[in-house]
Motif scaffolding. Structure first.
Motif, PDB file in Angstrom:
ATOM      1  N   THR A 141       3.435   3.882   3.485  1.00 39.90           N
ATOM      2  CA  THR A 141       4.463   4.604   2.739  1.00 39.90           C
ATOM      3  C   THR A 141       3.878   5.777   1.949  1.00 39.90           C
ATOM      4  OG1 THR A 141       5.634   2.498   2.492  1.00 39.90           O
ATOM      5  CG2 THR A 141       6.393   4.313   1.123  1.00 39.90           C
ATOM      6  N   HIS A 142       2.591   5.674   1.579  1.00 41.08           N
ATOM      7  CA  HIS A 142       1.919   6.709   0.782  1.00 41.08           C
ATOM      8  C   HIS A 142       0.635   7.141   1.509  1.00 41.08           C
ATOM      9  CE1 HIS A 142       4.259   4.137  -1.976  1.00 41.08           C
ATOM     10  NE2 HIS A 142       4.478   5.242  -2.666  1.00 41.08           N
ATOM     11  N   PRO A 143       0.749   7.826   2.636  1.00 43.77           N
ATOM     12  CA  PRO A 143      -0.428   8.134   3.460  1.00 43.77           C
ATOM     13  C   PRO A 143      -1.455   9.036   2.782  1.00 43.77           C
ATOM     14  CG  PRO A 143       1.498   9.345   4.224  1.00 43.77           C
ATOM     15  CD  PRO A 143       1.992   8.358   3.221  1.00 43.77           C
ATOM     16  N   ASP A 144      -1.055   9.800   1.798  1.00 43.25           N
ATOM     17  CA  ASP A 144      -1.989  10.714   1.130  1.00 43.25           C
ATOM     18  C   ASP A 144      -2.568  10.133  -0.157  1.00 43.25           C
ATOM     19  OD1 ASP A 144      -1.527  12.679   3.095  1.00 43.25           O
ATOM     20  OD2 ASP A 144       0.270  13.371   2.036  1.00 43.25           O
ATOM     21  N   ALA A 145      -2.208   8.905  -0.475  1.00 37.93           N
ATOM     22  CA  ALA A 145      -2.658   8.304  -1.728  1.00 37.93           C
ATOM     23  C   ALA A 145      -4.064   7.716  -1.576  1.00 37.93           C
ATOM     24  CB  ALA A 145      -1.688   7.221  -2.166  1.00 37.93           C
ATOM     25  N   GLN A 146      -4.668   7.421  -2.702  1.00 33.49           N
ATOM     26  CA  GLN A 146      -6.035   6.883  -2.730  1.00 33.49           C
ATOM     27  C   GLN A 146      -6.008   5.391  -3.036  1.00 33.49           C
ATOM     28  OE1 GLN A 146      -8.894   8.940  -5.284  1.00 33.49           O
ATOM     29  NE2 GLN A 146      -9.814   6.975  -5.822  1.00 33.49           N
ATOM     30  N   LEU A 147      -6.692   4.608  -2.205  1.00 32.92           N
ATOM     31  CA  LEU A 147      -6.819   3.167  -2.411  1.00 32.92           C
ATOM     32  C   LEU A 147      -8.278   2.830  -2.678  1.00 32.92           C
ATOM     33  CD1 LEU A 147      -6.019   0.161  -2.303  1.00 32.92           C
ATOM     34  CD2 LEU A 147      -6.200   0.292   0.198  1.00 32.92           C
ATOM     35  N   THR A 148      -8.520   2.128  -3.776  1.00 36.17           N
ATOM     36  CA  THR A 148      -9.862   1.654  -4.114  1.00 36.17           C
ATOM     37  C   THR A 148      -9.815   0.135  -4.207  1.00 36.17           C
ATOM     38  OG1 THR A 148     -10.302   3.648  -5.409  1.00 36.17           O
ATOM     39  CG2 THR A 148     -11.726   1.753  -5.814  1.00 36.17           C
ATOM     40  N   ARG A 149     -10.795  -0.514  -3.610  1.00 32.14           N
ATOM     41  CA  ARG A 149     -10.876  -1.975  -3.699  1.00 32.14           C
ATOM     42  C   ARG A 149     -12.053  -2.354  -4.590  1.00 32.14           C
ATOM     43  NH1 ARG A 149      -8.953  -1.287   1.539  1.00 32.14           N
ATOM     44  NH2 ARG A 149      -7.238  -2.678   2.143  1.00 32.14           N
ATOM     45  N   ARG A 150     -11.812  -3.306  -5.476  1.00 30.61           N
ATOM     46  CA  ARG A 150     -12.878  -3.837  -6.330  1.00 30.61           C
ATOM     47  C   ARG A 150     -12.965  -5.336  -6.090  1.00 30.61           C
ATOM     48  NH1 ARG A 150     -17.542  -2.975  -8.919  1.00 30.61           N
ATOM     49  NH2 ARG A 150     -16.731  -0.878  -9.459  1.00 30.61           N
ATOM     50  N   GLU A 151     -14.094  -5.788  -5.595  1.00 33.66           N
ATOM     51  CA  GLU A 151     -14.308  -7.195  -5.284  1.00 33.66           C
ATOM     52  C   GLU A 151     -14.909  -7.895  -6.494  1.00 33.66           C
ATOM     53  OE1 GLU A 151     -13.718 -10.371  -3.674  1.00 33.66           O
ATOM     54  OE2 GLU A 151     -13.556  -8.815  -2.127  1.00 33.66           O
ATOM     55  N   LEU A 206       6.744  -8.855  -1.114  1.00 33.01           N
ATOM     56  CA  LEU A 206       5.679  -7.879  -1.277  1.00 33.01           C
ATOM     57  C   LEU A 206       5.871  -6.668  -0.363  1.00 33.01           C
ATOM     58  CD1 LEU A 206       2.706 -10.381  -1.594  1.00 33.01           C
ATOM     59  CD2 LEU A 206       3.402  -8.718  -3.347  1.00 33.01           C
ATOM     60  N   ARG A 207       6.270  -6.908   0.852  1.00 31.47           N
ATOM     61  CA  ARG A 207       6.490  -5.789   1.779  1.00 31.47           C
ATOM     62  C   ARG A 207       7.655  -4.923   1.286  1.00 31.47           C
ATOM     63  NH1 ARG A 207       3.690  -5.811   6.453  1.00 31.47           N
ATOM     64  NH2 ARG A 207       2.513  -7.717   6.964  1.00 31.47           N
ATOM     65  N   ASP A 208       8.686  -5.546   0.757  1.00 32.41           N
ATOM     66  CA  ASP A 208       9.814  -4.770   0.203  1.00 32.41           C
ATOM     67  C   ASP A 208       9.356  -3.974  -1.026  1.00 32.41           C
ATOM     68  OD1 ASP A 208      11.499  -5.720   2.146  1.00 32.41           O
ATOM     69  OD2 ASP A 208      12.433  -7.257   0.874  1.00 32.41           O
ATOM     70  N   LEU A 209       8.584  -4.614  -1.892  1.00 34.52           N
ATOM     71  CA  LEU A 209       8.112  -3.966  -3.120  1.00 34.52           C
ATOM     72  C   LEU A 209       7.199  -2.786  -2.817  1.00 34.52           C
ATOM     73  CD1 LEU A 209       7.954  -3.971  -6.231  1.00 34.52           C
ATOM     74  CD2 LEU A 209       6.008  -5.567  -6.018  1.00 34.52           C
ATOM     75  N   ALA A 210       6.416  -2.903  -1.757  1.00 36.50           N
ATOM     76  CA  ALA A 210       5.441  -1.857  -1.424  1.00 36.50           C
ATOM     77  C   ALA A 210       6.095  -0.513  -1.156  1.00 36.50           C
ATOM     78  CB  ALA A 210       4.617  -2.284  -0.202  1.00 36.50           C
ATOM     79  N   ARG A 211       7.335  -0.515  -0.745  1.00 35.26           N
ATOM     80  CA  ARG A 211       8.019   0.734  -0.434  1.00 35.26           C
ATOM     81  C   ARG A 211       8.475   1.476  -1.685  1.00 35.26           C
ATOM     82  NH1 ARG A 211       9.563  -3.127   3.400  1.00 35.26           N
ATOM     83  NH2 ARG A 211       8.885  -2.594   5.507  1.00 35.26           N
ATOM     84  N   THR A 212       8.533   0.783  -2.816  1.00 37.40           N
ATOM     85  CA  THR A 212       9.010   1.410  -4.050  1.00 37.40           C
ATOM     86  C   THR A 212       7.998   1.345  -5.183  1.00 37.40           C
ATOM     87  OG1 THR A 212      10.059  -0.683  -4.749  1.00 37.40           O
ATOM     88  CG2 THR A 212      11.405   0.888  -3.504  1.00 37.40           C
ATOM     89  N   PHE A 213       6.905   0.628  -5.011  1.00 30.02           N
ATOM     90  CA  PHE A 213       5.937   0.401  -6.085  1.00 30.02           C
ATOM     91  C   PHE A 213       5.203   1.707  -6.403  1.00 30.02           C
ATOM     92  CE2 PHE A 213       1.859  -1.301  -7.794  1.00 30.02           C
ATOM     93  CZ  PHE A 213       2.372  -2.078  -8.813  1.00 30.02           C
TER      94      PHE A 213
END
Length: 213
Positions: free
Chosen positions: A32-42, A206-213
């Motif tokens: 839904t947000h192809p240009d956004a930045q995702l960072t993972r912290r383990e 969660l899948r529904d929320l991801a479209r508006t979060f």
């Protein structure tokens, strides 16, 4: 809001239900947000050191700008985690409930990021009463959690025994993050069919929320 930080608290990999559910959310969110930045912290499968005496001494050094180099080193990871938190708009936590609480790695992460002068501050009013200032405003958080038993959610039979996601919520609210959503799957260790239904419903939400979060 185009930067999302995913913090995984489970020590399990692909067997982790909370991790799997959070990744289902992130997959839709990235689409839904192809240009956004995702960072993972383990913090579940990577070592996050617990608070030590050296950490406490460095953290409460009376002149933060003049900390000795050794003390700066004691706070290096904490400074990195705080900076990472400040730099992101959206937060996604995945965590199981272990023995009624959080996994120790996620608890250690909390201890590293609740920092006076960085994520909260304390002043005194005219009567000398402490006044807390929450320094991280305007962020949103999602907590994705799995529980072995059932009835640990709000209003549930065992809600008072749940010290996992309520603990995380309390810490986040203390530093200013109070737009928080919790989605849980319950019953992994009780009735398999009931857990499957709970997990499927959590993933749908969660899948529904991801479209508006």
């Amino acid at each position: 809001m185009n930067k999302i930080l995913a913090i995984h608290g489970s020590p399990r990999g692909e067997r982790s239900h909370s991790r799997r559910l959070a990744e289902a959310f992130l997959q839709v969110w990235q689409t839904t947000h192809p240009d956004a930045q995702l960072t993972r912290r383990e913090v579940g499968r990577a070592f996050i050191p617990h608070v030590s005496e050296a950490f406490v001494a460095a953290n409460f050094y009376p002149e933060p700008q003049a900390r000795p180099l050794a003390m700066q080193a004691d706070l290096q990871l904490s400074d990195e985690l705080v900076g990472e938190l400040i730099d992101h708009d959206l937060l996604v936590f995945s965590t199981p409930m272990y023995n009624f609480g959080l996994p120790s790695g996620l608890k250690a992460w909390i201890d590293h990021i609740v920092r006076m002068g960085l994520t909260f501050d304390v002043t005194q009013d005219s009567q000398g009463i402490a006044q807390y200032q929450r320094l991280l405003q305007g962020k949103k958080a999602l907590i994705v959690t799995s529980r072995g038993g059932s009835g640990f959610g709000p209003g549930g039979e065992y809600a008072a025994m749940n010290h996992a996601d309520p603990h995380l919520r309390t810490a986040l609210e203390f530093i200013g993050i109070d737009d928080i959503t919790v989605i849980a799957a319950e019953g992994e260790e009780s009735v398999p069919e009931a857990f499957r239904r709970s997990s499927d419903e959590a993933e749908r939400q969660l899948r529904d929320l991801a479209r508006t979060f």
